[in-house]
Design a protein around this motif. Structure first.
Motif, PDB file in Angstrom:
ATOM      1  N   LYS A  36       0.803  -1.224   0.000  1.00 38.86           N
ATOM      2  CA  LYS A  36       0.000   0.000   0.000  1.00 38.86           C
ATOM      3  C   LYS A  36       0.838   1.277   0.000  1.00 38.86           C
ATOM      4  O   LYS A  36       0.300   2.378   0.164  1.00 38.86           O
ATOM      5  CB  LYS A  36      -0.944   0.006   1.198  1.00 38.86           C
ATOM      6  CG  LYS A  36      -1.972  -1.124   1.184  1.00 38.86           C
ATOM      7  CD  LYS A  36      -2.892  -1.044  -0.034  1.00 38.86           C
ATOM      8  CE  LYS A  36      -3.959  -2.129  -0.009  1.00 38.86           C
ATOM      9  NZ  LYS A  36      -4.842  -2.055  -1.214  1.00 38.86           N
ATOM     10  N   LEU A  37       2.131   1.154  -0.218  1.00 39.13           N
ATOM     11  CA  LEU A  37       2.976   2.348  -0.213  1.00 39.13           C
ATOM     12  C   LEU A  37       2.645   3.300  -1.356  1.00 39.13           C
ATOM     13  O   LEU A  37       2.738   4.523  -1.210  1.00 39.13           O
ATOM     14  CB  LEU A  37       4.455   1.953  -0.255  1.00 39.13           C
ATOM     15  CG  LEU A  37       5.026   1.339   1.023  1.00 39.13           C
ATOM     16  CD1 LEU A  37       6.487   0.963   0.823  1.00 39.13           C
ATOM     17  CD2 LEU A  37       4.877   2.289   2.209  1.00 39.13           C
ATOM     18  N   LEU A  43      -1.343   9.824  -1.714  1.00 41.11           N
ATOM     19  CA  LEU A  43      -2.023  10.665  -0.728  1.00 41.11           C
ATOM     20  C   LEU A  43      -1.204  11.901  -0.390  1.00 41.11           C
ATOM     21  O   LEU A  43      -1.750  12.942  -0.033  1.00 41.11           O
ATOM     22  CB  LEU A  43      -2.321   9.840   0.535  1.00 41.11           C
ATOM     23  CG  LEU A  43      -3.027  10.514   1.704  1.00 41.11           C
ATOM     24  CD1 LEU A  43      -4.374  11.106   1.276  1.00 41.11           C
ATOM     25  CD2 LEU A  43      -3.229   9.511   2.841  1.00 41.11           C
ATOM     26  N   GLY A  44       0.109  11.800  -0.519  1.00 42.78           N
ATOM     27  CA  GLY A  44       0.993  12.921  -0.227  1.00 42.78           C
ATOM     28  C   GLY A  44       1.764  12.769   1.067  1.00 42.78           C
ATOM     29  O   GLY A  44       2.282  13.755   1.616  1.00 42.78           O
ATOM     30  N   ILE A  45       1.872  11.534   1.552  1.00 45.02           N
ATOM     31  CA  ILE A  45       2.513  11.272   2.845  1.00 45.02           C
ATOM     32  C   ILE A  45       4.032  11.351   2.724  1.00 45.02           C
ATOM     33  O   ILE A  45       4.629  10.859   1.766  1.00 45.02           O
ATOM     34  CB  ILE A  45       2.081   9.879   3.365  1.00 45.02           C
ATOM     35  CG1 ILE A  45       0.571   9.848   3.608  1.00 45.02           C
ATOM     36  CG2 ILE A  45       2.859   9.501   4.615  1.00 45.02           C
ATOM     37  CD1 ILE A  45       0.049  10.920   4.520  1.00 45.02           C
ATOM     38  N   ASP A  46       4.665  11.964   3.735  1.00 46.62           N
ATOM     39  CA  ASP A  46       6.120  12.097   3.781  1.00 46.62           C
ATOM     40  C   ASP A  46       6.766  11.188   4.823  1.00 46.62           C
ATOM     41  O   ASP A  46       7.941  10.833   4.707  1.00 46.62           O
ATOM     42  CB  ASP A  46       6.501  13.541   4.120  1.00 46.62           C
ATOM     43  CG  ASP A  46       5.881  14.542   3.167  1.00 46.62           C
ATOM     44  OD1 ASP A  46       6.283  14.561   1.998  1.00 46.62           O
ATOM     45  OD2 ASP A  46       4.976  15.292   3.591  1.00 46.62           O
ATOM     46  N   VAL A  47       6.016  10.853   5.876  1.00 42.86           N
ATOM     47  CA  VAL A  47       6.539  10.065   6.985  1.00 42.86           C
ATOM     48  C   VAL A  47       5.494   9.039   7.399  1.00 42.86           C
ATOM     49  O   VAL A  47       4.306   9.372   7.517  1.00 42.86           O
ATOM     50  CB  VAL A  47       6.874  10.945   8.217  1.00 42.86           C
ATOM     51  CG1 VAL A  47       7.366  10.081   9.384  1.00 42.86           C
ATOM     52  CG2 VAL A  47       7.912  11.995   7.871  1.00 42.86           C
ATOM     53  N   ILE A  48       5.942   7.810   7.621  1.00 43.51           N
ATOM     54  CA  ILE A  48       5.079   6.783   8.205  1.00 43.51           C
ATOM     55  C   ILE A  48       5.557   6.528   9.626  1.00 43.51           C
ATOM     56  O   ILE A  48       6.744   6.327   9.870  1.00 43.51           O
ATOM     57  CB  ILE A  48       5.155   5.466   7.407  1.00 43.51           C
ATOM     58  CG1 ILE A  48       4.481   5.616   6.042  1.00 43.51           C
ATOM     59  CG2 ILE A  48       4.499   4.328   8.178  1.00 43.51           C
ATOM     60  CD1 ILE A  48       4.715   4.430   5.135  1.00 43.51           C
ATOM     61  N   TRP A  49       4.613   6.575  10.568  1.00 44.52           N
ATOM     62  CA  TRP A  49       4.880   6.071  11.932  1.00 44.52           C
ATOM     63  C   TRP A  49       4.180   4.723  12.032  1.00 44.52           C
ATOM     64  O   TRP A  49       2.978   4.625  11.870  1.00 44.52           O
ATOM     65  CB  TRP A  49       4.362   7.064  12.982  1.00 44.52           C
ATOM     66  CG  TRP A  49       3.997   6.464  14.310  1.00 44.52           C
ATOM     67  CD1 TRP A  49       4.519   5.341  14.901  1.00 44.52           C
ATOM     68  CD2 TRP A  49       3.014   6.964  15.238  1.00 44.52           C
ATOM     69  NE1 TRP A  49       3.927   5.105  16.122  1.00 44.52           N
ATOM     70  CE2 TRP A  49       2.994   6.081  16.350  1.00 44.52           C
ATOM     71  CE3 TRP A  49       2.164   8.059  15.237  1.00 44.52           C
ATOM     72  CZ2 TRP A  49       2.141   6.267  17.448  1.00 44.52           C
ATOM     73  CZ3 TRP A  49       1.316   8.251  16.321  1.00 44.52           C
ATOM     74  CH2 TRP A  49       1.321   7.359  17.409  1.00 44.52           C
ATOM     75  N   ILE A  50       4.964   3.695  12.292  1.00 45.69           N
ATOM     76  CA  ILE A  50       4.406   2.359  12.398  1.00 45.69           C
ATOM     77  C   ILE A  50       4.420   1.915  13.857  1.00 45.69           C
ATOM     78  O   ILE A  50       5.432   2.031  14.554  1.00 45.69           O
ATOM     79  CB  ILE A  50       5.165   1.356  11.491  1.00 45.69           C
ATOM     80  CG1 ILE A  50       4.415   0.036  11.388  1.00 45.69           C
ATOM     81  CG2 ILE A  50       6.601   1.155  11.924  1.00 45.69           C
ATOM     82  CD1 ILE A  50       4.868  -0.845  10.243  1.00 45.69           C
ATOM     83  N   CYS A  51       3.266   1.465  14.350  1.00 44.34           N
ATOM     84  CA  CYS A  51       3.152   0.997  15.732  1.00 44.34           C
ATOM     85  C   CYS A  51       4.023  -0.243  15.939  1.00 44.34           C
ATOM     86  O   CYS A  51       4.519  -0.842  14.979  1.00 44.34           O
ATOM     87  CB  CYS A  51       1.690   0.706  16.053  1.00 44.34           C
ATOM     88  SG  CYS A  51       0.699   2.186  16.309  1.00 44.34           S
ATOM     89  N   ARG A  90      12.785   4.684  -1.201  1.00 45.38           N
ATOM     90  CA  ARG A  90      12.782   4.791  -2.662  1.00 45.38           C
ATOM     91  C   ARG A  90      11.699   5.755  -3.136  1.00 45.38           C
ATOM     92  O   ARG A  90      11.844   6.422  -4.166  1.00 45.38           O
ATOM     93  CB  ARG A  90      12.578   3.410  -3.280  1.00 45.38           C
ATOM     94  CG  ARG A  90      12.734   3.376  -4.795  1.00 45.38           C
ATOM     95  CD  ARG A  90      12.779   1.944  -5.316  1.00 45.38           C
ATOM     96  NE  ARG A  90      11.511   1.266  -5.157  1.00 45.38           N
ATOM     97  CZ  ARG A  90      10.470   1.406  -5.988  1.00 45.38           C
ATOM     98  NH1 ARG A  90      10.552   2.221  -7.021  1.00 45.38           N
ATOM     99  NH2 ARG A  90       9.363   0.727  -5.788  1.00 45.38           N
ATOM    100  N   ARG A  91      10.620   5.848  -2.369  1.00 49.57           N
ATOM    101  CA  ARG A  91       9.518   6.751  -2.706  1.00 49.57           C
ATOM    102  C   ARG A  91       9.651   8.123  -2.036  1.00 49.57           C
ATOM    103  O   ARG A  91       8.754   8.953  -2.143  1.00 49.57           O
ATOM    104  CB  ARG A  91       8.186   6.114  -2.284  1.00 49.57           C
ATOM    105  CG  ARG A  91       7.788   4.899  -3.110  1.00 49.57           C
ATOM    106  CD  ARG A  91       6.625   4.174  -2.475  1.00 49.57           C
ATOM    107  NE  ARG A  91       6.107   3.096  -3.313  1.00 49.57           N
ATOM    108  CZ  ARG A  91       6.651   1.892  -3.385  1.00 49.57           C
ATOM    109  NH1 ARG A  91       7.738   1.608  -2.669  1.00 49.57           N
ATOM    110  NH2 ARG A  91       6.119   0.969  -4.169  1.00 49.57           N
ATOM    111  N   GLY A  92      10.741   8.326  -1.309  1.00 48.25           N
ATOM    112  CA  GLY A  92      10.912   9.590  -0.605  1.00 48.25           C
ATOM    113  C   GLY A  92      10.099   9.684   0.663  1.00 48.25           C
ATOM    114  O   GLY A  92       9.848  10.787   1.175  1.00 48.25           O
TER     115      GLY A  92
END
Length: 559
Positions: A36-37, A43-51, A90-92
């Motif tokens: 789902k990346l 969507l325009g996301i720059d940072v993922i916080w993963i639990c 790779r996707r920034g």
């Protein structure tokens, strides 16, 4: 004001168990996140916080860690994590992880050694005490209800657990423990992750002597926390973590910091002195707490919401940086809480997004928030999965409280409201999995899902995309000052963002009624352009006075 990447970012929180199942076991996993990346990038996301994805018995959904250096089998293996990190970069997109320092699992090797004997070298890794007069060492209550102490028959002492009985608190007074944690932090940063959200960090320091607290059961979220929340001396620990770990890396750090007063902002998030880049404060998500605390559901006040948001927006300007959020894995769904998920679902979800996404700070979107996911109304206790719910139900039952009222509170407040599977499409189980998931999907997935909203230009999802593009298009909407307007209006929340000669005005109707809006006198000379609205464009909105529609949101650029 210092300009850095994490101030300009939009973050997205992933609860991996509920995000996407790739191997048909009913549990979300790292390969599911990878799949789902592209969606998150679009969507325009720059940072993922993963639990938490660490090895864990999963008593508290991964916040009970048995091995900080390994991945829970449910989620995959370390090579899956390495692939996720590579594909994000790779996707920034940057990746930050949950950092749990206050406690481990009781199945962590440290604790297994600690409870093997009183003279074990790791005994002092945790907090052990003798009982008093045949009872617990003190009257402290767990955040998950019941006593914060558990008796170990083998060594005939009690250990402290501020959360689940399977989450013994680490003894941060032991310098060896702090060094163990610093080594672990650096190990992950050396792997190339981009920072941490730091769990329950205000509780790592306990009051010396562990004294009794006044009325801990009913004041658990206020006075009763004085024995283990923001205790004097905590900043010595925090500064050590910053100095010996965080400061050597270009990372984002966000502390979960309940009860932190804004008067201490410089210590926590000051541009120069702060231990972290940002903190999650809890004042605005505690608005509907009743006299008995979190589970006592009361009405919330727009006037109080204005006071809280303005305090943090104005108070942190030039001092530190806000972390902006309405939802996370511990909070009910915001559209069910502050909006109208039945009559004005689309309008109120968009209004709430506009409300917080354009303030000064880094906005965090929780998975499903971008499509307006709602609270789930499970009818049976057995459908819930959170250990906190069962502890609360059992305590209420023992106290002779009304069961139907207990279930009403659970349906409104349960953390599982945020943990039902992500709703990708209207196929069985919402497209999350091809098999029955670990927790049941919200039945409204047939009408609230990603697939349908992607093709609807007027959807909540596409509105979030527009908001993100708008925020990134202007330094004013990132670094600009916050200005407060219409403070006493009972229905409308209005504020400005300004930088140099550029000014934006955000006007929000927080209810389903139709109040009259009058342009504030000091802004009346400006020419206004509508750059975003959650309704179809209407030139009457350019007048100095007009009647607002239910849950209407308007973003003006002023010239």
């Amino acid at each position: 004001m210092r300009k850095v990447w994490w101030k300009e970012a939009v973050a997205y929180q992933i609860y991996p168990r509920s995000f996407m199942d790739s191997n048909e076991d009913g549990i979300g996993d790292l390969q599911g996140v990878i799949s789902k990346l592209d969606y998150l990038e679009a969507l325009g996301i720059d940072v993922i916080w993963i639990c938490p994805i660490y090895k864990s018995p999963n008593d508290d959904n991964g916040y009970d860690i048995s091995d900080y250096y390994d991945i829970l089998d449910d989620f995959g293996a370390m090579n899956d994590f390495d692939e996720l990190l590579e594909e994000c970069h790779r996707r920034g997109i940057r990746l930050i992880m949950d950092l749990v320092l206050n406690h481990t699992s009781d199945e962590h090797p440290w604790f297994i050694e600690s409870c093997s004997s009183r003279d074990n070298p790791k005994r002092n890794y945790y907090i052990w005490r003798d009982g008093k007069n045949g009872a617990e060492p003190n009257n402290w209550e767990s955040m998950f209800n019941g006593s914060a102490w558990e008796y170990d028959g083998h060594t005939e002492q009690y250990y402290l657990h501020l959360y689940s009985v399977k989450q013994p608190d680490l003894n941060m007074e032991n310098p060896v423990v702090r060094q163990e944690l610093i080594s672990m932090i650096r190990w992950w940063l050396d792997k190339g992750i981009d920072g941490f959200r730091v769990d329950a960090i205000t509780h790592i320091k306990k009051l010396p002597g562990l004294p009794d607290m006044p009325n801990p059961k009913h004041l658990r979220y206020v006075d009763a926390m004085t024995g283990h929340r923001n205790v004097e001396g905590i900043h010595e620990f925090l500064q050590q973590f910053k100095r010996e770990a965080f400061a050597d890396y270009d990372i984002m750090t966000v502390g979960e910091a309940s009860g932190t007063p804004i008067s201490e902002a410089d210590k926590w998030i000051g541009e120069k002195n702060g231990a972290f880049n940002m903190i999650f404060q809890f004042e605005h998500v505690s608005l509907d707490f009743g006299p008995e605390g979190r589970w006592d559901c009361g009405p919330w006040s727009l006037d109080k919401l204005k006071q809280i948001m303005q305090k943090w927006q104005i108070g942190l300007d030039g001092v530190g940086w806000n972390a902006l959020y309405l939802e996370n894995h511990d909070q009910p769904r915001s559209v069910s809480r502050f909006g109208d998920p039945v009559k004005y679902h689309k309008e109120s979800a968009k209004m709430l997004a506009t409300f917080y996404m354009l303030m000064q700070g880094t906005p965090f979107i929780y998975q499903g928030q971008e499509i307006g996911m709602t609270n789930v109304h499970f009818h049976n206790l057995s459908e819930y999965r959170d250990v906190e719910i069962y502890n609360y139900y059992r305590e209420r039952l023992m106290d002779g409280q009304d069961i139907e009222e207990t279930m009403r509170r659970i349906r409104y407040r349960a953390r599982d409201n945020a943990r039902t599977p992500m709703q990708w499409n209207d196929s069985p189980h919402g497209g999350f999995s091809d098999v029955v998931p670990w927790i049941r999907v919200n039945p409204d997935y047939h009408c609230i899902n990603v697939e349908q909203q992607l093709i609807d230009p007027d959807s909540i999802l596409n509105y979030y995309k527009k908001l993100i593009v708008l925020r990134k298009s202007s330094g004013t909407l990132i670094y600009g000052k916050y200005g407060s307007y219409m403070d006493k209006h009972p229905d409308i929340f209005a504020y400005t963002r300004s930088l140099g000669d550029e000014v934006y005005l955000i006007v929000l109707n927080f209810y389903g009624n139709t109040p009259e809006f009058n342009i504030p006198q000091e802004l009346g000379a400006y020419k206004r352009h509508i750059v975003l609205s959650n309704y179809e464009q209407d030139d009457s909105r350019l007048n100095h006075s007009f009647v607002m529609r239910p849950y209407e949101a308007l973003v003006y650029k002023l010239d």
